[in-house]
Design an enzyme around this catalytic site. Structure first.
Site, mmCIF file in Angstrom:
data_model
loop_
_atom_site.group_PDB
_atom_site.id
_atom_site.type_symbol
_atom_site.label_atom_id
_atom_site.label_comp_id
_atom_site.label_asym_id
_atom_site.label_seq_id
_atom_site.Cartn_x
_atom_site.Cartn_y
_atom_site.Cartn_z
ATOM 1 N N LYS A 93 0.528 -1.101 0.281
ATOM 2 C CA LYS A 93 -0.456 0.325 0.140
ATOM 3 C C LYS A 93 1.103 0.955 -0.064
ATOM 4 O O LYS A 93 2.327 1.243 0.195
ATOM 5 C CB LYS A 93 -1.352 0.084 0.757
ATOM 6 C CG LYS A 93 0.082 0.163 2.668
ATOM 7 C CD LYS A 93 -1.082 -0.600 4.048
ATOM 8 C CE LYS A 93 -0.377 -0.710 4.902
ATOM 9 N NZ LYS A 93 -0.983 -1.047 6.516
ATOM 10 N N ARG B 233 -10.746 -1.245 14.793
ATOM 11 C CA ARG B 233 -9.900 -0.595 13.476
ATOM 12 C C ARG B 233 -11.438 -0.615 12.545
ATOM 13 O O ARG B 233 -11.996 -0.166 12.027
ATOM 14 C CB ARG B 233 -8.598 0.175 13.321
ATOM 15 C CG ARG B 233 -8.637 0.748 12.111
ATOM 16 C CD ARG B 233 -7.104 0.959 11.491
ATOM 17 N NE ARG B 233 -6.630 -0.937 11.075
ATOM 18 C CZ ARG B 233 -5.054 -1.143 11.304
ATOM 19 N NH1 ARG B 233 -4.930 0.459 10.644
ATOM 20 N NH2 ARG B 233 -5.326 -1.493 10.193
ATOM 21 N N TYR C 191 14.714 29.850 8.838
ATOM 22 C CA TYR C 191 13.136 30.749 9.021
ATOM 23 C C TYR C 191 13.478 30.945 10.885
ATOM 24 O O TYR C 191 13.775 30.311 11.262
ATOM 25 C CB TYR C 191 11.905 30.341 9.060
ATOM 26 C CG TYR C 191 11.798 30.224 7.850
ATOM 27 C CD1 TYR C 191 11.299 31.950 7.235
ATOM 28 C CD2 TYR C 191 11.782 28.958 7.039
ATOM 29 C CE1 TYR C 191 11.224 31.540 5.516
ATOM 30 C CE2 TYR C 191 11.386 29.587 5.781
ATOM 31 C CZ TYR C 191 11.533 30.840 4.764
ATOM 32 O OH TYR C 191 10.615 30.466 3.837
ATOM 33 N N MET D 247 10.630 24.434 3.487
ATOM 34 C CA MET D 247 9.775 23.255 2.091
ATOM 35 C C MET D 247 11.402 22.977 1.803
ATOM 36 O O MET D 247 11.181 21.622 1.640
ATOM 37 C CB MET D 247 9.372 24.264 1.569
ATOM 38 C CG MET D 247 8.050 23.177 0.874
ATOM 39 S SD MET D 247 7.473 24.685 -0.170
ATOM 40 C CE MET D 247 6.211 24.827 0.745
#
Ligand SMILES: *Cc1c(COP(=O)(O)O)cnc(C)c1O
Length: 381
Positions: A42, A141, A262, A310
């Site tokens: 998956k 679940r 930053y 980023m």
């Protein structure tokens, strides 16, 4: 190693060792034998690239594959052809039943309404439709309550409409072998299983494979262990499958008192040599590694300074001789000096999340039998 064709240079390089993937599959298959060993692929084979990873597993003998969603089943079928069974763990979405049946995908029926929709299609088509049935044995679940599953076992029209290929449950704590909930879930599953004597059983994810053979059933469903990650506390002797390197974009020396990144969260206390690297949170390098994680070069740790951006991050290279690193060079993020588990620990997450977040901007190099196949960043695999 022979490169098949030239591709544009990339800013970061993800190396996927398909020989290691196959070796891990082999070792898991030996561990669960005489049970069969499937593969969970998956989320694009946990981020590696299902179009390459699944055929490699198929070549190693895997004939049962698990994905989470219909769209993944379609991509998988394109990659491996019709010779293997494809289970869809999340089941069949309303309206998708006919597509699913047409492609011979095997939905894992998780609720009575999923069961009902699959039976309705079987009645319309006038034939039994194959599927798997999941039992909830304590994780809350996915899956039918035990009582509902047992009721189906006694329902003759259910047996005519649904050809059960697998009965499964999922362990909530398989990565913690000492938890008593593991054996409680197994006992609950076996009680339901006794009502379906001729249907193959499946319990074990990677963690379950490492538990005793009682958990191996007829078909194991490892995911993360295939990709080289120990699912539990023990060293399972798995081979690392992926490596990641990213390029130095710029090198500078900053003076004491200079801030980095930053928020200027790092301020140099003395002159410091720093390198800005082409890897950021858009590449799956978690922002939680700001000021915590590291890159490596020739065995030397290069701590991340300040925040991860980023598209870049900045590391301290003061520990390296000046000539050791230049613009355009690659530094190591995953490899001999730093494992997925190391990164996950530093980032406060699990290796699964690091793997499945890696994104599409890396050049991908698949290596098998000494042959490298390279895909440029963003290129369909
Ligand atoms: C994802 C998943 C697996 C594989 O789990 P790993 O821990 O990666 O081995 C097996 N079974 C089910 C139902 C899953 O959702």
């Amino acid at each position: 190693m022979n490169e098949q064709r030239p591709v544009p240079a990339g800013s970061s390089r993800l190396t996927i060792d398909l020989d290691a993937l196959r070796a891990n599959y082999r070792s898991l298959a030996v561990r669960v034998a005489p049970a069969r060993c499937g593969a969970v692929v998956k989320a694009n084979a946990y981020g590696l690239g299902v179009a390459q990873a699944a055929p490699a597993l198929y070549r190693e003998g895997c004939r049962s594959f698990f994905v989470a969603q219909f769209c993944e089943a379609t991509a998988l079928a394109r990659a491996i052809g019709a010779g293997a069974e494809i289970f869809i763990l999340n089941g069949v979405d309303p309206g998708n039943e006919a597509f699913c049946a047409e492609q011979n995908f095997l939905p894992v029926l998780n609720s009575l309404s999923q069961v009902e929709r699959w039976r309705a299609l079987a009645r319309t088509l006038g034939r039994a439709l194959p599927a798997a049935l999941q039992i909830d044995t304590g994780m809350s679940r996915l899956g039918l309550p035990q009582s509902a599953a047992m009721a189906l076992a006694g329902d003759a029209s259910f047996a005519r409409e649904v050809e059960l290929r697998l009965l499964l449950t999922h362990l909530a704590c398989a990565d913690e072998p000492e938890r008593p909930e593991n054996s409680a879930q197994l006992a609950a599953f076996n009680a339901v299983g006794a009502c379906f004597p001729s249907v193959p059983k499946s319990v074990a994810n990677s963690g379950g494979v490492m538990l005793s053979s009682d958990y191996h059933g007829d078909l194991a469903r490892p995911g993360v262990a295939l990709y080289g990650v120990d699912p539990g506390p023990a060293d399972a002797g798995l081979r690392p499958v992926i490596g990641l390197g990213a390029r130095v974009i710029q090198i500078r020396t900053i003076a004491a008192g200079t801030g980095v990144g930053y928020g200027l969260k790092h301020v140099a206390t003395a002159a410091q040599r720093v390198a800005t690297i082409s890897l950021g949170y858009a590449d799956g390098w978690p922002r939680s590694l700001s000021g915590v994680g590291a890159a490596w070069h020739r065995g030397v740790r290069l701590p991340i300074l300040g925040r991860v951006s980023m598209d870049s991050l900045t590391v301290d290279i003061s520990a390296l001789p000046e000539a050791a690193l230049a613009e355009g060079d690659f530094v190591e993020f995953l490899g001999p000096s730093q494992s997925l588990s190391d990164v996950a620990r530093d980032a406060g997450t699990i290796a699964y999340e690091i793997l499945t977040s890696l994104g599409t901007r890396h050049t991908r190099i698949f290596v098998e039998n000494g042959v490298a196949q390279t895909f440029a960043a963003g290129e369909p695999l």
